[in-house]
Motif scaffolding. Structure first.
Motif, PDB file in Angstrom:
ATOM      1  N   LEU A  61      24.477  40.295  45.467  1.00  0.00           N
ATOM      2  CA  LEU A  61      23.367  39.697  46.205  1.00  0.00           C
ATOM      3  C   LEU A  61      23.833  38.752  47.307  1.00  0.00           C
ATOM      4  O   LEU A  61      23.190  38.645  48.344  1.00  0.00           O
ATOM      5  N   LYS A  62      24.947  38.068  47.107  1.00  0.00           N
ATOM      6  CA  LYS A  62      25.366  37.021  48.031  1.00  0.00           C
ATOM      7  C   LYS A  62      26.381  37.456  49.083  1.00  0.00           C
ATOM      8  O   LYS A  62      26.470  36.838  50.132  1.00  0.00           O
ATOM      9  N   LEU A  63      27.160  38.486  48.815  1.00  0.00           N
ATOM     10  CA  LEU A  63      28.218  38.860  49.754  1.00  0.00           C
ATOM     11  C   LEU A  63      27.638  39.518  51.003  1.00  0.00           C
ATOM     12  O   LEU A  63      26.614  40.193  50.940  1.00  0.00           O
ATOM     13  N   PRO A  64      28.308  39.360  52.145  1.00  0.00           N
ATOM     14  CA  PRO A  64      27.683  39.721  53.417  1.00  0.00           C
ATOM     15  C   PRO A  64      27.728  41.189  53.815  1.00  0.00           C
ATOM     16  O   PRO A  64      26.835  41.654  54.504  1.00  0.00           O
ATOM     17  N   ASP A  65      28.779  41.924  53.449  1.00  0.00           N
ATOM     18  CA  ASP A  65      28.905  43.278  53.983  1.00  0.00           C
ATOM     19  C   ASP A  65      29.048  44.314  52.871  1.00  0.00           C
ATOM     20  O   ASP A  65      29.186  43.985  51.704  1.00  0.00           O
ATOM     21  N   VAL A  66      29.017  45.567  53.278  1.00  0.00           N
ATOM     22  CA  VAL A  66      29.008  46.684  52.331  1.00  0.00           C
ATOM     23  C   VAL A  66      30.297  46.747  51.520  1.00  0.00           C
ATOM     24  O   VAL A  66      30.263  46.977  50.308  1.00  0.00           O
ATOM     25  N   LEU A  67      31.431  46.532  52.154  1.00  0.00           N
ATOM     26  CA  LEU A  67      32.699  46.634  51.443  1.00  0.00           C
ATOM     27  C   LEU A  67      32.850  45.538  50.395  1.00  0.00           C
ATOM     28  O   LEU A  67      33.338  45.793  49.282  1.00  0.00           O
ATOM     29  N   SER A  68      32.430  44.339  50.709  1.00  0.00           N
ATOM     30  CA  SER A  68      32.481  43.253  49.732  1.00  0.00           C
ATOM     31  C   SER A  68      31.518  43.503  48.586  1.00  0.00           C
ATOM     32  O   SER A  68      31.848  43.255  47.423  1.00  0.00           O
ATOM     33  N   ARG A  69      30.345  43.987  48.897  1.00  0.00           N
ATOM     34  CA  ARG A  69      29.375  44.296  47.845  1.00  0.00           C
ATOM     35  C   ARG A  69      29.870  45.440  46.968  1.00  0.00           C
ATOM     36  O   ARG A  69      29.641  45.452  45.763  1.00  0.00           O
ATOM     37  N   SER A  70      30.528  46.406  47.584  1.00  0.00           N
ATOM     38  CA  SER A  70      31.089  47.511  46.815  1.00  0.00           C
ATOM     39  C   SER A  70      32.149  47.004  45.835  1.00  0.00           C
ATOM     40  O   SER A  70      32.220  47.448  44.688  1.00  0.00           O
ATOM     41  N   HIS A  71      32.942  46.066  46.272  1.00  0.00           N
ATOM     42  CA  HIS A  71      33.949  45.455  45.393  1.00  0.00           C
ATOM     43  C   HIS A  71      33.273  44.709  44.246  1.00  0.00           C
ATOM     44  O   HIS A  71      33.678  44.840  43.092  1.00  0.00           O
ATOM     45  N   ALA A  72      32.227  43.945  44.573  1.00  0.00           N
ATOM     46  CA  ALA A  72      31.520  43.184  43.543  1.00  0.00           C
ATOM     47  C   ALA A  72      30.767  44.092  42.581  1.00  0.00           C
ATOM     48  O   ALA A  72      30.530  43.725  41.439  1.00  0.00           O
ATOM     49  N   ALA A  73      30.402  45.270  43.033  1.00  0.00           N
ATOM     50  CA  ALA A  73      29.687  46.196  42.150  1.00  0.00           C
ATOM     51  C   ALA A  73      30.633  46.897  41.191  1.00  0.00           C
ATOM     52  O   ALA A  73      30.210  47.319  40.116  1.00  0.00           O
ATOM     53  N   THR A  74      31.893  47.023  41.547  1.00  0.00           N
ATOM     54  CA  THR A  74      32.809  47.816  40.738  1.00  0.00           C
ATOM     55  C   THR A  74      33.683  46.976  39.814  1.00  0.00           C
ATOM     56  O   THR A  74      33.704  47.200  38.610  1.00  0.00           O
ATOM     57  N   LYS A  75      34.413  46.034  40.351  1.00  0.00           N
ATOM     58  CA  LYS A  75      35.416  45.318  39.559  1.00  0.00           C
ATOM     59  C   LYS A  75      34.798  44.509  38.428  1.00  0.00           C
ATOM     60  O   LYS A  75      35.162  44.708  37.264  1.00  0.00           O
ATOM     61  N   PRO A  76      33.875  43.595  38.678  1.00  0.00           N
ATOM     62  CA  PRO A  76      33.334  42.826  37.553  1.00  0.00           C
ATOM     63  C   PRO A  76      32.512  43.671  36.582  1.00  0.00           C
ATOM     64  O   PRO A  76      32.512  43.401  35.385  1.00  0.00           O
ATOM     65  N   GLN A  77      31.849  44.695  37.094  1.00  0.00           N
ATOM     66  CA  GLN A  77      31.042  45.526  36.198  1.00  0.00           C
ATOM     67  C   GLN A  77      31.935  46.293  35.232  1.00  0.00           C
ATOM     68  O   GLN A  77      31.619  46.415  34.048  1.00  0.00           O
ATOM     69  N   SER A  78      33.043  46.822  35.722  1.00  0.00           N
ATOM     70  CA  SER A  78      33.957  47.551  34.848  1.00  0.00           C
ATOM     71  C   SER A  78      34.594  46.623  33.824  1.00  0.00           C
ATOM     72  O   SER A  78      34.634  46.937  32.628  1.00  0.00           O
ATOM     73  N   LEU A  79      35.071  45.480  34.273  1.00  0.00           N
ATOM     74  CA  LEU A  79      35.676  44.516  33.351  1.00  0.00           C
ATOM     75  C   LEU A  79      34.649  44.003  32.355  1.00  0.00           C
ATOM     76  O   LEU A  79      34.930  43.910  31.153  1.00  0.00           O
ATOM     77  N   GLY A  80      33.461  43.674  32.835  1.00  0.00           N
ATOM     78  CA  GLY A  80      32.414  43.169  31.946  1.00  0.00           C
ATOM     79  C   GLY A  80      32.033  44.185  30.887  1.00  0.00           C
ATOM     80  O   GLY A  80      31.859  43.840  29.710  1.00  0.00           O
ATOM     81  N   LEU A  81      31.902  45.440  31.280  1.00  0.00           N
ATOM     82  CA  LEU A  81      31.556  46.477  30.311  1.00  0.00           C
ATOM     83  C   LEU A  81      32.664  46.657  29.282  1.00  0.00           C
ATOM     84  O   LEU A  81      32.396  46.827  28.093  1.00  0.00           O
ATOM     85  N   LEU A  82      33.926  46.611  29.724  1.00  0.00           N
ATOM     86  CA  LEU A  82      35.031  46.753  28.774  1.00  0.00           C
ATOM     87  C   LEU A  82      35.075  45.600  27.777  1.00  0.00           C
ATOM     88  O   LEU A  82      35.361  45.806  26.593  1.00  0.00           O
ATOM     89  N   VAL A  83      34.775  44.391  28.231  1.00  0.00           N
ATOM     90  CA  VAL A  83      34.744  43.244  27.310  1.00  0.00           C
ATOM     91  C   VAL A  83      33.570  43.377  26.348  1.00  0.00           C
ATOM     92  O   VAL A  83      33.703  43.089  25.153  1.00  0.00           O
ATOM     93  N   VAL A  84      32.421  43.836  26.832  1.00  0.00           N
ATOM     94  CA  VAL A  84      31.280  44.077  25.942  1.00  0.00           C
ATOM     95  C   VAL A  84      31.627  45.152  24.918  1.00  0.00           C
ATOM     96  O   VAL A  84      31.328  45.014  23.719  1.00  0.00           O
ATOM     97  N   LEU A  85      32.271  46.219  25.359  1.00  0.00           N
ATOM     98  CA  LEU A  85      32.672  47.283  24.434  1.00  0.00           C
ATOM     99  C   LEU A  85      33.673  46.768  23.399  1.00  0.00           C
ATOM    100  O   LEU A  85      33.619  47.168  22.231  1.00  0.00           O
ATOM    101  N   ALA A  86      34.573  45.894  23.806  1.00  0.00           N
ATOM    102  CA  ALA A  86      35.515  45.310  22.846  1.00  0.00           C
ATOM    103  C   ALA A  86      34.772  44.458  21.821  1.00  0.00           C
ATOM    104  O   ALA A  86      35.098  44.486  20.623  1.00  0.00           O
TER     105      ALA A  86
END
Length: 128
Positions: free
Chosen positions: A31-56
């Motif tokens: 929501l806060k990052l300014p451009d598409v590439l930054s938002r794409s990074h924020a959509a992928t990295k924390p979501q993958s890590l967060g899901l893996l920690v939830v799965l653990a």
């Protein structure tokens, strides 16, 4: 043995909470990052890590081999599909001109798109 199960349940609950917090940070970044590439990074990295920690965390609460195998498959497919989807979104944003090319440190895709003899919008064709 009962104390060990309580410790595993508490650690599992902590992992689920921590993973949910990481996913929430990814959403805030989207929501806060300014451009598409930054938002794409924020959509992928924390979501993958967060899901893996939830799965653990869920794995600490479940004790069936079939449940653990299912959780492993969920994690595998998340790690497989998340970065690929993010790459495709970033590449299509680049091709449609939604990326500020002056902000990029490296622009390898520009050389591929502007090869002699190719028009804009056509992909590379490698002969067999």
């Amino acid at each position: 043995m009962n104390v060990l199960l309580q410790v595993a349940d508490t650690a599992g609950a902590a992992c689920v909470f921590l993973g949910a917090a990481i996913c929430l940070l990814g959403v805030v970044g989207m929501l806060k990052l300014p451009d598409v590439l930054s938002r794409s990074h924020a959509a992928t990295k924390p979501q993958s890590l967060g899901l893996l920690v939830v799965l653990a965390g869920v794995a600490l609460r479940l004790h069936s081999v079939m449940d653990l195998a299912t959780l492993a498959l969920i994690g595998f497919f998340q790690l497989l599909t998340g970065p690929v989807a993010s790459h495709l979104v970033a590449r299509s944003a680049y091709r449609t001109g939604q990326v500020e090319r002056g902000d990029l440190l490296f622009d390898d895709l520009d050389a591929q798109l502007t090869e002699p003899g190719q028009e804009e919008g056509q992909g590379r064709r490698d002969s067999p």
